[in-house]
Motif scaffolding. Structure first.
Motif, short mmCIF file in Angstrom:
data_model
loop_
_atom_site.label_atom_id
_atom_site.label_comp_id
_atom_site.label_asym_id
_atom_site.label_seq_id
_atom_site.Cartn_x
_atom_site.Cartn_y
_atom_site.Cartn_z
N VAL A 19 67.08 63.01 42.35
CA VAL A 19 68.39 63.58 42.70
C VAL A 19 69.48 62.52 42.70
CG1 VAL A 19 69.67 64.91 44.44
CG2 VAL A 19 67.20 65.25 44.21
N CYS A 20 70.60 62.81 42.01
CA CYS A 20 71.80 61.98 42.13
C CYS A 20 72.99 62.89 42.38
CB CYS A 20 71.97 61.06 40.93
SG CYS A 20 72.25 61.89 39.34
N LEU A 21 74.18 62.44 42.05
CA LEU A 21 75.38 63.25 42.33
C LEU A 21 75.67 64.24 41.20
CD1 LEU A 21 77.89 63.80 44.08
CD2 LEU A 21 78.97 61.81 43.02
N ASP A 101 70.93 57.40 45.87
CA ASP A 101 71.65 56.59 46.86
C ASP A 101 71.65 57.30 48.22
OD1 ASP A 101 73.87 58.36 46.96
OD2 ASP A 101 74.93 57.27 45.39
N ARG A 102 72.21 56.61 49.20
CA ARG A 102 72.15 57.15 50.58
C ARG A 102 73.00 58.40 50.75
NH1 ARG A 102 69.08 53.47 53.03
NH2 ARG A 102 69.19 51.44 52.00
N ALA A 103 74.09 58.48 49.99
CA ALA A 103 74.93 59.69 50.06
C ALA A 103 74.16 60.88 49.51
CB ALA A 103 76.22 59.48 49.29
N ASN A 104 73.45 60.67 48.40
CA ASN A 104 72.63 61.76 47.84
C ASN A 104 71.56 62.18 48.85
OD1 ASN A 104 72.38 59.84 44.77
ND2 ASN A 104 74.04 61.20 45.35
N LEU A 105 70.96 61.18 49.49
CA LEU A 105 69.90 61.45 50.48
C LEU A 105 70.45 62.26 51.66
CD1 LEU A 105 66.89 60.84 51.10
CD2 LEU A 105 67.64 58.73 52.21
N ALA A 106 71.63 61.87 52.14
CA ALA A 106 72.27 62.60 53.25
C ALA A 106 72.62 64.02 52.80
CB ALA A 106 73.52 61.86 53.71
N ASP A 107 73.11 64.16 51.56
CA ASP A 107 73.54 65.47 51.06
C ASP A 107 72.38 66.46 50.94
OD1 ASP A 107 76.19 64.79 50.91
OD2 ASP A 107 76.17 64.32 48.76
N ILE A 108 71.17 65.97 50.80
CA ILE A 108 70.03 66.90 50.69
C ILE A 108 69.29 67.03 52.03
CG2 ILE A 108 69.79 66.58 48.20
CD1 ILE A 108 67.34 64.80 48.73
N GLY A 109 69.89 66.50 53.10
CA GLY A 109 69.32 66.73 54.43
C GLY A 109 68.70 65.51 55.08
N GLY A 110 68.79 64.36 54.43
CA GLY A 110 68.28 63.13 55.02
C GLY A 110 66.82 62.89 54.69
N PRO A 111 66.32 61.70 55.09
CA PRO A 111 64.95 61.34 54.72
C PRO A 111 63.90 62.14 55.47
CG PRO A 111 65.94 59.65 56.13
CD PRO A 111 67.01 60.66 55.85
N GLY A 112 62.73 62.19 54.90
CA GLY A 112 61.60 62.89 55.52
C GLY A 112 60.33 62.37 54.90
#
Ligand code: 4NP
Length: 166
Positions: A19-21, A101-112
């Motif tokens: 996943v990216c932007l 990137d971290r913005a992409n990670l945040a946009d999909i709900g954060g790490p898990g």
């Protein structure tokens, strides 16, 4: 230390979403390279790779021409990509969801457990971001390719271990 790949939801098969932007630069480059590495490792029949962007601007479009040129120059096939948008259902459908990137990670709900940065697997700088090359020059795309190649190699090693393939 680099990340470990989580266990497959279905034994013997594996599915990875990148996943990216925009899904026209970074995740498509990672998609093409990872598929090529899986093919070379004899894992193409058991590991499926898809990619998407959190944004919808480029849905249905081919890869950014600079991303495609960088891949083509390095011997990859960049012609088959068409951009897709990420959907939250992907979080339940894939074994591993890797954000650039971290913005992409945040946009999909954060790490898990199954959701992390792609470069969690980078042996050189684990946990770094793949920087967005969209607004920069050609060297940004070269840099992305380098990161994506060594990280894809490490993902394949992690999957070989997990799936019990030599
Ligand atoms: P990508 O790069 O997320 O690596 O595909 C981008 C592509 C398009 C845009 C931003 C980043 N955009 O703003 O359209």
């Amino acid at each position: 230390m680099t990340a470990a790949a989580p266990a497959p939801r279905t034994p013997g098969r594996y599915s990875i979403a990148l996943v990216c932007l925009g899904n026209i630069c970074r995740s498509p480059m990672a998609h093409v390279v990872l598929e090529q590495r899986l093919e070379a490792a004899g894992l193409a029949d058991v590991v499926r790779v898809v990619s998407s962007g959190t944004g919808d601007w480029h849905v249905g479009k081919p890869m950014d021409e600079r991303a495609a040129a960088t891949l083509t120059e390095a011997g990859y096939d960049a012609t088959r990509h068409r951009a897709q948008q990420f959907a939250p259902s992907w979080l339940d459908e894939h074994d591993l969801v890797l954000a650039m990137d971290r913005a992409n990670l945040a946009d999909i709900g954060g790490p898990g457990e199954r959701v992390m940065l792609f470069r969690a697997f980078d042996p050189v700088a684990p946990g770094s971001e793949v920087p967005d090359p969209y607004y920069g020059g050609p060297e940004g795309f070269e840099e992305v390719l380098e990161m994506v190649e060594r990280t894809s190699d490490a993902v394949v090693v992690a999957l070989q271990r997990l799936l019990g393939r030599p």
